[in-house]
Design an enzyme around this catalytic site. Sequence first.
Site, PDB file in Angstrom:
ATOM      1  N   ASP A 534      81.601 -34.720   7.537  1.00 30.86           N
ATOM      2  CA  ASP A 534      81.414 -34.201   6.649  1.00 30.86           C
ATOM      3  C   ASP A 534      79.581 -33.794   6.967  1.00 30.86           C
ATOM      4  OD1 ASP A 534      79.558 -35.770   4.895  1.00 30.86           O
ATOM      5  OD2 ASP A 534      81.430 -36.985   5.030  1.00 30.86           O
ATOM      6  N   GLU A 614      91.232 -43.560  40.136  1.00 27.94           N
ATOM      7  CA  GLU A 614      90.453 -43.266  39.161  1.00 27.94           C
ATOM      8  C   GLU A 614      89.157 -42.905  39.025  1.00 27.94           C
ATOM      9  OE1 GLU A 614      94.503 -43.744  36.354  1.00 27.94           O
ATOM     10  OE2 GLU A 614      93.656 -45.332  37.475  1.00 27.94           O
TER      11      GLU A 614
END
Length: 726
Positions: A534, A614
Site C-alpha cells: 500500500d 539455463e
Amino acid sequence: MIFFDERRNTITLSTAATTYQMKVDSTGVLLHTYYGPRLRGGDLSNRIVHEDRGFSPNPYEVGKDRTYSLDTLPQEYSSCGVGDFRVPSVEATCGKGSRTVDLRYVGHTVREGKYALEGLPAFYNEGVTAQTLSVELRDSCTGLEVELLYGVLEEYDLITRAVRVRNGGESPMELERVSSVCLDFPAGEHDLITLGGAYAREREPVRMPLTQGVHTVGSVRGTSSHQQNPFVVLCDHETTEDAGRCWGVALVYSGSFQANTEYTQFHETRLTLGINPFHFRWKLQPGESFTTPEAAMVFSAQGLGHMSRQFHRAIRLNLCRGPWKDQRRPILINNWEATLFDFDAEKICSIAKAASQVGVEMMVMDDGWFGKRNDDFAGLGDWNVNQTKLPGGLGPLAHRIEEMGMKFGLWVEPEMVNEDSDLYQAHPDWAFQVPGRPMTRGRSQLVLDLTRAEVRQYIMDNLRATLNSAPISYIKWDMNRSLTDVWSAALPAQRQGEVYHRYVLGVYEILEMLHQEFPQVLIEGCSGGGGRFDCGMLYYTPQIWCSDNTDAIERLRIQYGTSFCYPCSTVGAHVSAVPNGQTGRSVSMHTRGVVAAAGTFGYELDLNEITSEEMEEVRTQIQHFRSCWDLVLRGDYYRLSNPFRQEAFNAWMHVSPDKSRALVGVVMGVGHANPIRPLLRLKGLDPNADYKVNGEVYGGDQLMYGGLALPILQEYQALQFDLERV
Ligand code: GLA
C-alpha cells in the site's frame, strides 16, 4: 493552483488536466460541485438541482424551503444524523451522548507547498509545484472542529486529502469514524473497480456496475491485507484502458481500512475511504485532535492506463523516499524458496558463489538465521544470530559475500514473537492477548504490542544492533499474520479502541527510525508476499515483495492488478525454480525471466541446481536487465492485455519518458490447436518516429495502429522486444 472566488464562494483546485471545485452555500454547508476535466472557470453549482423530495428533511434555518436538504446535496465532507442518510464522513459521540454532527464552513487558507502529517506517511512536493488548501469546518453545537486538508500536485493531476478533527468543545468526545475522503458525484452511473484477492492471489481487479445501495470493501486484519487493497476506482461504464473518465483513490495507510461506495435513490454516488470503523474509538479530550491518514486522488479522462501512469510517477518520485527510490536496485538472489529454514553459512555461500558468477549483485539471507528458528514454531523475537548455522555471526558471512563482489541482505520480522522464544518468556504481556481468553495463533506466532514504547524500543535497539553488526545493505521487513486479540495491557479500558491505529503508528515510527538512521539500507516490505502492499508502506520501503506466488503465469495476473496503482519500481519480482512450489507448473527460464523483469528483478532459487543452458540464460537476462532497467523502473507502463481474460497472449510495455526506447514483454496464453494468429498493438510510442525492432524498422504509428504480427508459439512461451528510435 487553488483559486477562491469571493463573489461566488467557490474554491477551485486545478491541476494540469483536472479541476476540482467546492462551494460554501448560503447555510455554510460546504458543497462539492465538480471533479473532472480541467475547466476554464465558472461556478459548477448549476449542476445541483433543488427539488422538494419526500422524506428528505430540511435544516431549521431554511425555514419553509423544502427544496433544500442535506439528503440530496453533494457535500465535501458529509455530516451525520441531521438529514443526510448516506454514509457519513464522520461519526462521533459528543457531550451528553449525542451522535449527530453538523459541519459548517468557518474559513480557509491557501499556502505554497504541501502539508505533511506528523507520524503518518504522505506525498511530499520535492521537485514539483504544490499548494495546500486548509478548510475549517465546525459544529457549533458540540464544538467539534474539522480541518480538511488538500494537497495539489499539479503535474501528476494528483490531489491529496487528509482530515484533522479537534475537540473544540468542553467535554470529552469519542470518534467512531473519520474518513480521509468523501467524494460525492451529483449524477451519473458508475462502475467500481476494486483490487480483491487472497494470499498468493493478490490484487485481482474486480469491476462491477454500481446499483442502489452501499458496496463496502476493506480490511479488519490490522494490515491493508491480501484480500482487499486500499485503492479503488470509479469510472464510467464505457471507460477502457485507453479512453474514458475514471477517478482513482488510494489510501496512504497500512492498517485496517474501509471503502464505501453508495449509489443512491437519485443516482448520486458517494465514495468514502479511510480507517476502518471496526473496533475504532478514539477519545478526544477538550483541545486534543486526531489526524487521519492521507488519501490521494487522480482523475483521468484518458482511461485507466493514464490514471495508473499518473499514480506511478507520483508514488515513485513523491511518495517513496531515500536514495533508492529512483535508482536501479541490486539484482538479488534470495535463499527462501531454495532452502526454507534448512541452511547454514556454507549453503548461503554456495548459493551466492554460483549467483556471483552470472552477475547477481546481492545475496539475501531469508528467515531462519536467528534464535531457535529452525521452523516456524520458534525464535521470532530473539534477534541474536543462530551460532550453529552461522558460526561467528553475521559479520564473517557478510564479509565472505562481499569478497565475492556482492552485497549482503537480511530478512527480519520485527513485529512478531513466538511463544517459544526468550522474549516471550520474559515479557508475555508484550504480545496482544485478551486477559482470560486463550490466544489466537497465526503461523504459530503472536503480534507484539507496538502501541507500547518499550516494545518499539526493544525492536529499534535490536534492528540497530543487527544493522551495525555487519555490512548489511538491504533488509526484507516481513509481517506474517493478521491481528487478533487486539488488546493492550498498557492502555486503559476506554482507550482500547485506539489500539489498531496506534499499532500502525508504531510500525511507522520504527520504519521512520530506519529511514533516518540507515538511509543507505534498501528496505523491501513484505507480508506473506503482498499482504501489506500500500501507499503507506511505500513511504518507508521503496519496494515490496509482490506475492509469495512466484509462478510466472500467475504473476502475470498479480503484477497486472498491482499496476493499477503501483509502479514497477515498487514490485518485488523474482525468477524461481520449476516446478513452481505453489502451483506445480513448469515454464521456461526465459518466460520466468521476462515476467520478473517487469519488477525490481532478482532470483529465488539455488543456481547450482539448474542446467548450464539455463545458467547461460540467467547470465543473458541479467545483462539485458542492466541495459534496460531505467525503462522498467522509470519508464511509462502500458498494459497491452488483460490476463484475466483468456487472450492469445499477455503483454505489457515500458516506454522511456522521451519515447525514444521501449521494452515489450509478451507471454503466450493457454495453448490451443490451430491457434489464432496473434497481433500485438503497441502503445505510448511517438507515431511520427521510426523504431527498430529485431533489426527491422517500423513507424511508431504502424506499431501502434497496425500492430506487430507475433509468431505462433507454444503455451506460455515468452518474447521480449527492445525498441529504439532511429
Ligand atoms: C513470508 C515471505 C516469504 C518468506 C517467508 C519466511 O511468507 O513472504 O518470502 O520470507 O515469510 O518465513
